[in-house]
Each structure stands twice: as C-alpha cells, then as structure tokens.
Design a protein around this motif. Structure first.
Motif, PDB file in Angstrom:
ATOM      1  N   SER A   1     -38.050  22.698   7.243  1.00 37.79           N
ATOM      2  CA  SER A   1     -39.448  23.113   7.146  1.00 37.79           C
ATOM      3  C   SER A   1     -39.785  23.359   5.679  1.00 37.79           C
ATOM      4  CB  SER A   1     -39.673  24.395   7.963  1.00 37.79           C
ATOM      5  OG  SER A   1     -38.852  25.444   7.481  1.00 37.79           O
ATOM      6  N   LYS A   2     -41.060  23.518   5.367  1.00 39.28           N
ATOM      7  CA  LYS A   2     -41.496  23.613   3.979  1.00 39.28           C
ATOM      8  C   LYS A   2     -40.861  24.781   3.229  1.00 39.28           C
ATOM      9  CE  LYS A   2     -45.976  21.347   4.568  1.00 39.28           C
ATOM     10  NZ  LYS A   2     -47.454  21.499   4.444  1.00 39.28           N
ATOM     11  N   ASN A   3     -40.724  25.923   3.894  1.00 35.62           N
ATOM     12  CA  ASN A   3     -40.237  27.123   3.212  1.00 35.62           C
ATOM     13  C   ASN A   3     -38.730  27.345   3.352  1.00 35.62           C
ATOM     14  OD1 ASN A   3     -42.885  27.813   2.407  1.00 35.62           O
ATOM     15  ND2 ASN A   3     -43.278  28.765   4.409  1.00 35.62           N
ATOM     16  N   ALA A   4     -38.075  26.540   4.199  1.00 29.92           N
ATOM     17  CA  ALA A   4     -36.645  26.741   4.441  1.00 29.92           C
ATOM     18  C   ALA A   4     -35.801  26.009   3.398  1.00 29.92           C
ATOM     19  CB  ALA A   4     -36.279  26.257   5.839  1.00 29.92           C
ATOM     20  N   LYS A   5     -34.682  26.615   3.038  1.00 31.39           N
ATOM     21  CA  LYS A   5     -33.773  26.002   2.074  1.00 31.39           C
ATOM     22  C   LYS A   5     -32.572  25.342   2.746  1.00 31.39           C
ATOM     23  CE  LYS A   5     -34.929  28.946  -1.873  1.00 31.39           C
ATOM     24  NZ  LYS A   5     -34.392  29.873  -2.916  1.00 31.39           N
TER      25      LYS A   5
END
Length: 293
Positions: free
Chosen positions: A84-88
C-alpha cells in the motif's frame, strides 16, 4: 531500476556462493542419495575423487544465478504491486505467499538444470560424460519426453516453502534489527549470520522433501523402473517407503551437510547481495544516463 538491481545483486551472490561451496553441495547430494546399507563412502580418497566433487560446477553456477535472479525479480515486483502507499513492507503472511509464488516462477527454467546436475553429482559411471552427452542419455531414457527433466517437481509444492520461510524470516528480522540500531543496512557479518540462521530454520522444516527429491532426480529410468509398465513412486510414496524400510531417521539422512551447505550458501549470497546492491543500482543509473545522453 531497483527491482533489476536487487535481482542482479542476488544473482551475483548466488553465483559466488554456489562456486565456493560446490564440493560440499556434491557431498550432501551423494549422502542424501545413499541407502541405509550403502557401504560406499562419499568422502573422496584420492585426487580423482576430489576432482569429481567439482563435476558440473559451471552448470550449478548458471542454475544458481538464473534461479536467484528470477526469484528476486518476481519477489520484488510482486511485493511492489501489493504494498500500500504508506506501507514499507508486507505482513509476514503475505511475505510467505509472495516468496512461495516467486520460487515457483523460476522452476520451469531452473529445474531441468538441477535434475541434470544431480545426475552428474551422483553418477557412479566411471566413463566421464559431458553435459551434452548426459543430456542425450537422459533424453533417450525418457523417450524424448520433457517430463524426464522435471523429476521431483511435485516435491516443490512443499519445497517452495523453504525460500519463502528463509527470506521472510530474513527480511522481518532485518527490519526489526535495523530499527533497534537506527541503521540503514546490515554489516557483512550481520547479513552473514542472519542469512545462515534463516536458511537453517527453513531447511529443518522441509528437509524430508529435499531428500525425496534427490532420490527421484538421481535415478535413471533403468533403476527407477525394472518394468516400463510400473509407475514411478510419488514423493509421498518415497517418504512412506523410507520410513517403513529404514526408519524415521532415514528422512533426515544428509541433514548435517545440507544445513552446513545451505546455511553458508544463503549467508554468502545474502551478504554479497546486501553489500553490492547499492553499487549495482548506481551502475544501472550511470548506464541509463550514458545511454540517454
């Protein structure tokens, strides 16, 4: 760019590890192919015996380079698509799924090489056969059927868990460790130790299937089936027969060299990958800039 750099650095690490540890790989394969009453020692006693440990090393390096490149290429691409966009990073469960699928991805190309290399390592034929001669022999044994070069494929429905567990454990512990140290990358020694531990854990989980796969791949058709109408044993049947004839301990014959070779191989590969990935990325960037100018 990053995907290609990751896959290339892993391929270089895999190639280096396979060449350095190839004699140990041959020894563990021969040991796994032995029966309980096998009297022949797998330890070479003369120069010719020592040299035989290197039979097929070039093809093993090719197979390892190819499989590591394709594994990490598929793994990195799938990870990037699922993040997802915010996951690393992915969750542990998703890491296992992605690792499992990435291992399946390279098998159509790498498994035939593995089958041929296993026959090279376990062959007791004193007449030296070149790669092409052995390829021709196996082709004739299997009456021109490509399925003969995919022996042991069914074992990989379980064995694909090995790299999935190995690299998931490595990545998850690496993230936690780097956070605790507030560092950006592992040292060579840290990558070596963590890689060895992760591979050992994964090997212990799936080892009986590793041994069964070696037994299937090492057999020639004449040995595997005295009668052409008799079907070859499946992996579960081989495991069941080993337990009945030789006891549960036979499932783990060759475990020590497998653990040693596997742990060192993974440690070398991940150590090289961790240390050269940034340089490989830089090299790709420079080459792109040069081509664009």
């Amino acid at each position: 760019m990053k995907t290609l750099a990751t896959a290339t650095s892993a391929a270089l690490g895999g190639c280096a590890a396979s060449v350095i540890l190839y004699p140990l790989d041959t020894l563990k394969t021969r040991m796994q192919n032995q029966s309980k009453d096998g009297n022949e020692s797998v330890i070479p006693k003369d120069v010719a015996g020592v040299l035989s440990l290197y039979k097929g090393v070039g093809y093993k390096a090719t197979q390892s380079t190819l499989s590591k490149f394709l594994y990490f290429y598929a793994y990195t691409n799938m990870t990037n698509m699922l993040l997802s966009k915010n996951a690393k990073s992915l969750s542990t469960f998703m890491n296992l799924i992605v690792g499992y699928l990435a291992e399946l991805f390279h098998l159509p190309l790498s498994l035939p090489l593995e089958v041929i290399i296993t026959r090279m390592q376990t062959s007791k034929n004193q007449t030296k056969q070149s790669f092409m001669q052995l390829l021709q022999t196996m082709w004739e044994e299997n009456e021109g059927k490509l399925s003969g070069f995919y022996k042991g494929f069914s074992a990989y429905f379980v064995l694909c868990l090995q790299p999935a567990i190995q690299f998931t454990a490595f990545e998850q512990v690496k993230i936690i460790y780097l956070k605790s140290k507030a560092a950006k990358s592992l040292s060579a020694l840290e990558a070596f130790i963590l890689g060895a531990a992760a591979r050992s854990l994964a090997t212990l989980v799936v080892f009986p299937y590793i041994r069964a796969k070696v037994l299937v791949q090492a057999e020639s058709k004449s040995v595997a089936t005295a009668d052409d109408s008799t079907p070859s044993e499946s992996i579960p049947q081989i495991l069941s027969r080993l337990v009945q004839e030789e006891g549960v301990g036979s499932l783990y014959r060759g475990l020590s060299p497998e653990l040693t070779k596997g742990a060192l191989s993974a440690a070398f590969m991940l150590m090289v990958k961790e240390k050269i990935e940034a340089y490989v990325t830089l090299a790709f960037m420079v080459s792109q800039m040069y081509m664009a100018s």
